[in-house]
Design an enzyme around this catalytic site. Sequence first.
Site, mmCIF file in Angstrom:
data_model
loop_
_atom_site.group_PDB
_atom_site.id
_atom_site.type_symbol
_atom_site.label_atom_id
_atom_site.label_comp_id
_atom_site.label_asym_id
_atom_site.label_seq_id
_atom_site.Cartn_x
_atom_site.Cartn_y
_atom_site.Cartn_z
ATOM 1 N N LYS A 13 48.300 46.528 34.520
ATOM 2 C CA LYS A 13 49.269 45.667 35.213
ATOM 3 C C LYS A 13 49.764 44.554 34.291
ATOM 4 O O LYS A 13 50.950 44.249 34.251
ATOM 5 C CB LYS A 13 48.646 45.043 36.478
ATOM 6 C CG LYS A 13 48.148 46.070 37.488
ATOM 7 C CD LYS A 13 47.651 45.421 38.770
ATOM 8 C CE LYS A 13 46.371 44.623 38.606
ATOM 9 N NZ LYS A 13 45.153 45.445 38.451
ATOM 10 N N ARG A 88 45.635 40.865 46.886
ATOM 11 C CA ARG A 88 44.496 41.762 46.759
ATOM 12 C C ARG A 88 43.853 42.053 48.111
ATOM 13 O O ARG A 88 42.880 42.802 48.153
ATOM 14 C CB ARG A 88 43.448 41.105 45.871
ATOM 15 C CG ARG A 88 43.314 41.697 44.473
ATOM 16 C CD ARG A 88 42.223 40.895 43.793
ATOM 17 N NE ARG A 88 41.686 41.491 42.602
ATOM 18 C CZ ARG A 88 42.190 41.329 41.381
ATOM 19 N NH1 ARG A 88 43.302 40.664 41.198
ATOM 20 N NH2 ARG A 88 41.574 41.851 40.351
ATOM 21 N N ARG A 127 37.045 49.283 25.032
ATOM 22 C CA ARG A 127 37.227 47.857 24.696
ATOM 23 C C ARG A 127 35.920 47.276 24.152
ATOM 24 O O ARG A 127 35.931 46.481 23.222
ATOM 25 C CB ARG A 127 37.667 47.056 25.927
ATOM 26 C CG ARG A 127 39.127 47.253 26.295
ATOM 27 C CD ARG A 127 39.664 46.114 27.163
ATOM 28 N NE ARG A 127 39.084 46.064 28.492
ATOM 29 C CZ ARG A 127 39.492 46.796 29.534
ATOM 30 N NH1 ARG A 127 40.468 47.651 29.382
ATOM 31 N NH2 ARG A 127 38.921 46.676 30.711
ATOM 32 N N ARG A 135 35.819 39.689 28.543
ATOM 33 C CA ARG A 135 35.650 38.814 29.699
ATOM 34 C C ARG A 135 34.265 39.034 30.269
ATOM 35 O O ARG A 135 33.706 40.117 30.136
ATOM 36 C CB ARG A 135 36.691 39.187 30.752
ATOM 37 C CG ARG A 135 38.077 38.779 30.364
ATOM 38 C CD ARG A 135 39.173 39.366 31.217
ATOM 39 N NE ARG A 135 38.794 39.844 32.535
ATOM 40 C CZ ARG A 135 39.637 40.456 33.358
ATOM 41 N NH1 ARG A 135 40.886 40.650 32.986
ATOM 42 N NH2 ARG A 135 39.244 40.871 34.534
ATOM 43 N N ARG A 146 33.893 45.996 40.696
ATOM 44 C CA ARG A 146 35.293 45.608 40.927
ATOM 45 C C ARG A 146 36.084 46.764 41.549
ATOM 46 O O ARG A 146 36.965 46.552 42.386
ATOM 47 C CB ARG A 146 35.940 45.159 39.615
ATOM 48 C CG ARG A 146 35.529 43.726 39.212
ATOM 49 C CD ARG A 146 35.632 43.486 37.714
ATOM 50 N NE ARG A 146 36.972 43.562 37.197
ATOM 51 C CZ ARG A 146 37.281 43.868 35.930
ATOM 52 N NH1 ARG A 146 36.316 44.126 35.055
ATOM 53 N NH2 ARG A 146 38.527 43.900 35.536
HETATM 54 P P1 ADP Z 1 41.532 42.894 36.989
HETATM 55 O O1 ADP Z 1 42.844 43.297 37.569
HETATM 56 O O2 ADP Z 1 41.294 43.460 35.644
HETATM 57 O O3 ADP Z 1 40.375 43.104 37.926
HETATM 58 P P2 ADP Z 1 42.170 40.049 37.226
HETATM 59 O O4 ADP Z 1 42.340 39.243 36.009
HETATM 60 O O5 ADP Z 1 43.374 40.321 38.061
HETATM 61 O O6 ADP Z 1 41.489 41.367 36.711
HETATM 62 O O7 ADP Z 1 41.075 39.383 38.186
HETATM 63 C C1 ADP Z 1 39.804 39.005 37.730
HETATM 64 C C2 ADP Z 1 38.978 38.419 38.869
HETATM 65 O O8 ADP Z 1 39.631 37.248 39.380
HETATM 66 C C3 ADP Z 1 38.797 39.304 40.093
HETATM 67 O O9 ADP Z 1 37.723 40.220 39.952
HETATM 68 C C4 ADP Z 1 38.543 38.248 41.187
HETATM 69 O O10 ADP Z 1 37.233 37.725 41.096
HETATM 70 C C5 ADP Z 1 39.489 37.134 40.793
HETATM 71 N N1 ADP Z 1 40.824 37.286 41.415
HETATM 72 C C6 ADP Z 1 41.999 37.461 40.747
HETATM 73 N N2 ADP Z 1 43.035 37.558 41.600
HETATM 74 C C7 ADP Z 1 42.498 37.473 42.858
HETATM 75 C C8 ADP Z 1 43.030 37.535 44.165
HETATM 76 N N3 ADP Z 1 44.337 37.725 44.370
HETATM 77 N N4 ADP Z 1 42.179 37.390 45.214
HETATM 78 C C9 ADP Z 1 40.884 37.184 45.031
HETATM 79 N N5 ADP Z 1 40.296 37.151 43.832
HETATM 80 C C10 ADP Z 1 41.086 37.276 42.741
#
Ligand code: ADP
Length: 192
Positions: A13, A88, A127, A135, A146
Amino acid sequence: MNLVLFGPPGAGKGTQSRFLTETRGLPQLSTGDMLRAAIEAGTPLGLSCKALMAKGELVPDETVIGIIAERYDRPDCKNGAVFDGFPRTVPQAEALDRMLAERGKKIDLVLELKVDDAALLARVESRIKAGGVLRSDDTPETLKHRLEVYYKNTAPLIGFYKAQGKLVSLDGMAPIEKVTAQIEAALKGAEA
Ligand code: ADP
């Protein structure tokens, strides 16, 4: 134009959002990046989210809804934005629709990147082998969690946006340029 880029963790994304920023001037609004910046800066919000994020749990809906509304009101979003990693959950999607409606705007298109779990795990493993900056949630174990969180809380949004007639599903397993081309085609179709 307001777009949502949707898909499991590691689907690409972020990569595709950056392309949309370059070609269409739409800022990328990534809640993950915003939360990581808050952790880095040591703000109370960052501190409150740090442990949840490291475990691969979602942070509370109100937290991300608040930071998105604040960010969206900055002038660079006047022509729209690309929402990446947000919404999400169904309550987040409903809050996003309300926030945009209050501003006379709407989500135009939701681009779903479909990638299977085995490919996502293979991506995280490569990675790790490549030894880049990782991370704290980028380990095979946390990725598995996740993904569970994604299927339970986030995947229901597929039906939510399908019902609104906004969902376009794309093959996220294709090479990066091919995914970009599919996005371009979907946007042209929507603009026509
Ligand atoms: P990825 O898409 O690789 O899982 P992100 O960088 O989008 O990674 O998100 C990393 C973490 O940040 C998530 O696992 C969650 O803990 C938190 N997070 C990010 N966006 C949201 C959201 N919209 N709602 C709740 N938690 C979020």
